[in-house]
Design an enzyme around this catalytic site. Structure first.
Site, PDB file in Angstrom:
ATOM      1  N   HIS A 142     -11.990 -13.706 -18.261  1.00 52.98           N
ATOM      2  CA  HIS A 142     -12.658 -14.611 -17.317  1.00 52.98           C
ATOM      3  C   HIS A 142     -14.173 -14.478 -17.379  1.00 52.98           C
ATOM      4  O   HIS A 142     -14.878 -14.911 -16.474  1.00 52.98           O
ATOM      5  CB  HIS A 142     -12.173 -14.341 -15.885  1.00 52.98           C
ATOM      6  N   CYS A 161     -26.640 -25.711 -25.414  1.00 50.53           N
ATOM      7  CA  CYS A 161     -26.384 -25.362 -26.828  1.00 50.53           C
ATOM      8  C   CYS A 161     -25.182 -24.457 -27.012  1.00 50.53           C
ATOM      9  O   CYS A 161     -24.811 -24.123 -28.143  1.00 50.53           O
ATOM     10  CB  CYS A 161     -27.642 -24.683 -27.423  1.00 50.53           C
ATOM     11  N   CYS A 165     -32.128 -21.930 -26.985  1.00 53.59           N
ATOM     12  CA  CYS A 165     -32.677 -23.276 -27.212  1.00 53.59           C
ATOM     13  C   CYS A 165     -33.843 -23.606 -26.286  1.00 53.59           C
ATOM     14  O   CYS A 165     -34.391 -24.706 -26.326  1.00 53.59           O
ATOM     15  CB  CYS A 165     -31.574 -24.323 -27.046  1.00 53.59           C
ATOM     16  N   GLU A 206       0.754  -3.098  -3.629  1.00 60.01           N
ATOM     17  CA  GLU A 206       2.134  -3.485  -3.282  1.00 60.01           C
ATOM     18  C   GLU A 206       2.674  -4.317  -4.440  1.00 60.01           C
ATOM     19  O   GLU A 206       1.898  -4.990  -5.127  1.00 60.01           O
ATOM     20  CB  GLU A 206       2.172  -4.373  -2.017  1.00 60.01           C
TER      21      GLU A 206
HETATM   22  C1  BV8 Z   1      -6.910 -22.864 -17.173  1.00 61.67           C
HETATM   23  C2  BV8 Z   1     -13.817 -16.773 -11.837  1.00 61.67           C
HETATM   24  C3  BV8 Z   1      -6.545 -24.731 -18.555  1.00 61.67           C
HETATM   25  C4  BV8 Z   1     -14.492 -15.534 -12.169  1.00 61.67           C
HETATM   26  C5  BV8 Z   1     -11.435 -17.016 -11.634  1.00 61.67           C
HETATM   27  C6  BV8 Z   1      -0.387 -22.825 -15.265  1.00 61.67           C
HETATM   28  C7  BV8 Z   1      -0.906 -22.560 -16.536  1.00 61.67           C
HETATM   29  C8  BV8 Z   1      -2.282 -22.600 -16.761  1.00 61.67           C
HETATM   30  C9  BV8 Z   1      -3.165 -22.888 -15.710  1.00 61.67           C
HETATM   31  C10 BV8 Z   1      -2.667 -23.136 -14.441  1.00 61.67           C
HETATM   32  C11 BV8 Z   1      -1.288 -23.094 -14.221  1.00 61.67           C
HETATM   33  N1  BV8 Z   1      -1.084 -23.381 -12.909  1.00 61.67           N
HETATM   34  C12 BV8 Z   1      -2.293 -23.553 -12.296  1.00 61.67           C
HETATM   35  C13 BV8 Z   1      -3.264 -23.441 -13.202  1.00 61.67           C
HETATM   36  C14 BV8 Z   1      -4.702 -23.601 -12.937  1.00 61.67           C
HETATM   37  C15 BV8 Z   1      -5.398 -22.303 -12.559  1.00 61.67           C
HETATM   38  C16 BV8 Z   1      -4.532 -21.402 -11.716  1.00 61.67           C
HETATM   39  O1  BV8 Z   1      -3.918 -20.482 -12.227  1.00 61.67           O
HETATM   40  N2  BV8 Z   1      -4.550 -21.628 -10.405  1.00 61.67           N
HETATM   41  C17 BV8 Z   1      -3.805 -20.761  -9.517  1.00 61.67           C
HETATM   42  C18 BV8 Z   1      -4.623 -20.495  -8.270  1.00 61.67           C
HETATM   43  C19 BV8 Z   1      -2.460 -21.423  -9.239  1.00 61.67           C
HETATM   44  N3  BV8 Z   1      -5.831 -21.595 -13.749  1.00 61.67           N
HETATM   45  C20 BV8 Z   1      -6.991 -21.961 -14.325  1.00 61.67           C
HETATM   46  O2  BV8 Z   1      -7.668 -22.886 -13.924  1.00 61.67           O
HETATM   47  C21 BV8 Z   1      -7.431 -21.171 -15.553  1.00 61.67           C
HETATM   48  N4  BV8 Z   1      -7.803 -22.108 -16.564  1.00 61.67           N
HETATM   49  O3  BV8 Z   1      -5.749 -22.761 -16.963  1.00 61.67           O
HETATM   50  O4  BV8 Z   1      -7.457 -23.788 -18.014  1.00 61.67           O
HETATM   51  C22 BV8 Z   1      -7.138 -25.324 -19.754  1.00 61.67           C
HETATM   52  C23 BV8 Z   1      -6.270 -25.637 -20.793  1.00 61.67           C
HETATM   53  C24 BV8 Z   1      -6.790 -26.215 -21.932  1.00 61.67           C
HETATM   54  C25 BV8 Z   1      -8.160 -26.461 -22.023  1.00 61.67           C
HETATM   55  C26 BV8 Z   1      -9.008 -26.118 -20.983  1.00 61.67           C
HETATM   56  C27 BV8 Z   1      -8.491 -25.559 -19.825  1.00 61.67           C
HETATM   57  C28 BV8 Z   1      -8.696 -20.336 -15.293  1.00 61.67           C
HETATM   58  C29 BV8 Z   1      -8.426 -19.219 -14.346  1.00 61.67           C
HETATM   59  C30 BV8 Z   1      -9.697 -18.376 -14.135  1.00 61.67           C
HETATM   60  C31 BV8 Z   1     -10.365 -18.807 -12.884  1.00 61.67           C
HETATM   61  N5  BV8 Z   1     -11.475 -17.919 -12.569  1.00 61.67           N
HETATM   62  N6  BV8 Z   1     -12.538 -16.435 -11.209  1.00 61.67           N
HETATM   63  C32 BV8 Z   1     -14.899 -14.831 -10.903  1.00 61.67           C
HETATM   64  O5  BV8 Z   1     -15.627 -15.447 -10.089  1.00 61.67           O
HETATM   65  O6  BV8 Z   1     -14.492 -13.678 -10.755  1.00 61.67           O
HETATM   66  S1  BV8 Z   1      -9.966 -16.589 -10.912  1.00 61.67           S
HETATM   67  C33 BV8 Z   1     -10.054 -15.164  -9.991  1.00 61.67           C
HETATM   68  O7  BV8 Z   1      -8.695 -14.760  -9.783  1.00 61.67           O
HETATM   69  C34 BV8 Z   1     -10.709 -13.965 -10.666  1.00 61.67           C
HETATM   70  O8  BV8 Z   1     -11.028 -14.169 -12.022  1.00 61.67           O
HETATM   71  C35 BV8 Z   1      -9.621 -12.899 -10.561  1.00 61.67           C
HETATM   72  O9  BV8 Z   1      -9.723 -11.939 -11.529  1.00 61.67           O
HETATM   73  C36 BV8 Z   1      -8.438 -13.739 -10.716  1.00 61.67           C
HETATM   74  C37 BV8 Z   1      -7.125 -13.102 -10.424  1.00 61.67           C
HETATM   75  O10 BV8 Z   1      -7.186 -12.466  -9.155  1.00 61.67           O
HETATM   76  P1  BV8 Z   1      -6.765 -10.910  -9.083  1.00 61.67           P
HETATM   77  O11 BV8 Z   1      -7.612 -10.157 -10.030  1.00 61.67           O
HETATM   78  O12 BV8 Z   1      -5.294 -10.801  -9.232  1.00 61.67           O
HETATM   79  O13 BV8 Z   1      -7.230 -10.549  -7.614  1.00 61.67           O
HETATM   80  P2  BV8 Z   1      -6.385 -10.757  -6.265  1.00 61.67           P
HETATM   81  O14 BV8 Z   1      -7.339 -10.536  -5.136  1.00 61.67           O
HETATM   82  O15 BV8 Z   1      -5.625 -12.030  -6.334  1.00 61.67           O
HETATM   83  O16 BV8 Z   1      -5.311  -9.563  -6.295  1.00 61.67           O
HETATM   84  C38 BV8 Z   1      -5.742  -8.226  -6.222  1.00 61.67           C
HETATM   85  C39 BV8 Z   1      -4.515  -7.344  -6.225  1.00 61.67           C
HETATM   86  O17 BV8 Z   1      -4.929  -5.977  -6.185  1.00 61.67           O
HETATM   87  C40 BV8 Z   1      -3.607  -7.561  -5.022  1.00 61.67           C
HETATM   88  O18 BV8 Z   1      -2.254  -7.685  -5.474  1.00 61.67           O
HETATM   89  C41 BV8 Z   1      -3.777  -6.284  -4.192  1.00 61.67           C
HETATM   90  O19 BV8 Z   1      -2.565  -5.894  -3.557  1.00 61.67           O
HETATM   91  C42 BV8 Z   1      -4.147  -5.279  -5.248  1.00 61.67           C
HETATM   92  N7  BV8 Z   1      -4.964  -4.153  -4.762  1.00 61.67           N
HETATM   93  C43 BV8 Z   1      -5.905  -4.167  -3.780  1.00 61.67           C
HETATM   94  N8  BV8 Z   1      -6.440  -2.941  -3.661  1.00 61.67           N
HETATM   95  C44 BV8 Z   1      -5.832  -2.146  -4.571  1.00 61.67           C
HETATM   96  C45 BV8 Z   1      -4.898  -2.914  -5.278  1.00 61.67           C
HETATM   97  N9  BV8 Z   1      -4.126  -2.401  -6.248  1.00 61.67           N
HETATM   98  C46 BV8 Z   1      -4.285  -1.094  -6.533  1.00 61.67           C
HETATM   99  N10 BV8 Z   1      -5.164  -0.289  -5.911  1.00 61.67           N
HETATM  100  C47 BV8 Z   1      -5.949  -0.774  -4.922  1.00 61.67           C
HETATM  101  N11 BV8 Z   1      -6.820   0.058  -4.297  1.00 61.67           N
END
Ligand code: BV8
Length: 239
Positions: free
Chosen positions: A111, A122, A141, A206
């Site tokens: 990401h 560019c 650029c 979890e």
């Molecule tokens: C794309 C920007 C297509 C960077 C982010 C099916 C297939 C493909 C795509 C899709 C699909 N269905 C839907 C989609 C579209 C979309 C998507 O997935 N939407 C979701 C919401 C349904 N996906 C996209 O748009 C992706 N692109 O598919 O392009 C394409 C195809 C051809 C040509 C061109 C394009 C792009 C996805 C990337 C988006 N960018 N962020 C930034 O600002 O950081 S997403 C964002 O979520 C971050 O990147 C982050 O890394 C990512 C995932 O989140 P997590 O890391 O899992 O974080 P989260 O808070 O959710 O969970 C944390 C976990 O840690 C929890 O479970 C918690 O319990 C645990 N935890 C907490 N504390 C601890 C712990 N565990 C252990 N120890 C602890 N102490």
């Protein structure tokens, strides 16, 4: 990436591995998406509509990340990379530099990265300024006003997908750490690994609900070092 010869490991990390370093996750109750509308700050449409807002969002994320240090989970993965005899690929959804700060190398930031800049004019990718604005100039650029964070937004293609798919097809062990498994295509990696016959392990605060062969619940700074210790002592990688 170390050559994938035998006992190949693919690791995927998410925001949870950086939580104990002090960085917010996205979907925990007090997470980033509880404070910001992802459509306004993490989509190309949002950037086009209000680039100043998006630059400030990522400048704030850079300031927060600069205050944080790697935790024992990051250090354990750097140790595993050094000591594991087989193939090894670390893929992260995180844009912070904590894996590198702990000594990991060749980290695949699917990401993008907070430190990176991308020129919409560019296409150059470069080390960006700590405070990026609409006045930032592309070093390649010299265009002003076309520089954006080198971060993959919703609707954009993540980086390294071919390398990741190839590695998953040869994986013997797939480990998912600190991710809710909400965002695709990363959320689909566990299924690809299973199809390749890999043993799949989730280490998360979890269980995310996705199907893994082994699920270890707890805080990453405790579970990951213990897991790495067991893995290095269990040469067949079966747990
Ligand atoms: C794309 C920007 C297509 C960077 C982010 C099916 C297939 C493909 C795509 C899709 C699909 N269905 C839907 C989609 C579209 C979309 C998507 O997935 N939407 C979701 C919401 C349904 N996906 C996209 O748009 C992706 N692109 O598919 O392009 C394409 C195809 C051809 C040509 C061109 C394009 C792009 C996805 C990337 C988006 N960018 N962020 C930034 O600002 O950081 S997403 C964002 O979520 C971050 O990147 C982050 O890394 C990512 C995932 O989140 P997590 O890391 O899992 O974080 P989260 O808070 O959710 O969970 C944390 C976990 O840690 C929890 O479970 C918690 O319990 C645990 N935890 C907490 N504390 C601890 C712990 N565990 C252990 N120890 C602890 N102490």
């Amino acid at each position: 990436m170390q050559p994938f010869t035998e006992r190949n490991i693919v690791i995927l990390t998410g925001a949870g591995i950086s939580a104990e370093s002090g960085l917010d996750t996205f979907r925990d109750p007090d997470g980033i998406w509880a404070k910001y509308d992802y459509r306004r700050v993490a989509t190309p449409e949002g950037f086009a509509a209000d680039p100043d807002l998006v630059h400030e969002f990522y400048n704030m994320r850079r300031r927060e990340a600069a205050k944080c240090a790697p935790n024992p989970a990051h250090a354990a993965l750097a140790r595993l990379q050094r000591e594991w005899p087989g193939g090894f690929l670390l893929v992260t959804q995180n844009i912070d530099g904590l894996h590198e700060g702990a000594g990991s190398t060749d980290v695949l930031h699917m990401h993008g990265t907070l430190s990176g800049g991308l020129c919409a004019a560019c296409g150059a990718r470069f080390t960006g300024p700590a405070e990026m604005t609409t006045a930032s100039v592309c070093p390649a650029c010299a265009e002003a006003g076309s520089v954006r964070p080198d971060v993959v937004w919703f609707g954009e293609m993540p980086y390294g997908m071919d390398e990741i798919s190839d590695a998953l097809a040869m994986a013997d062990l797939f480990v998912s750490i600190g991710t809710s498994g909400t965002v695709y295509p990363a959320a689909g990696f566990v299924r690809l690994a299973k199809e390749a016959g890999a043993w799949t392990v989730e280490l998360n605060l979890e269980a995310s609900g996705a199907h893994f062969d082994t699920i270890i619940e707890g805080r990453a700074s405790e579970t990951v070092p213990a897991f790495v210790e067991r893995l290095l002592a269990a040469p067949d990688g079966r747990l």
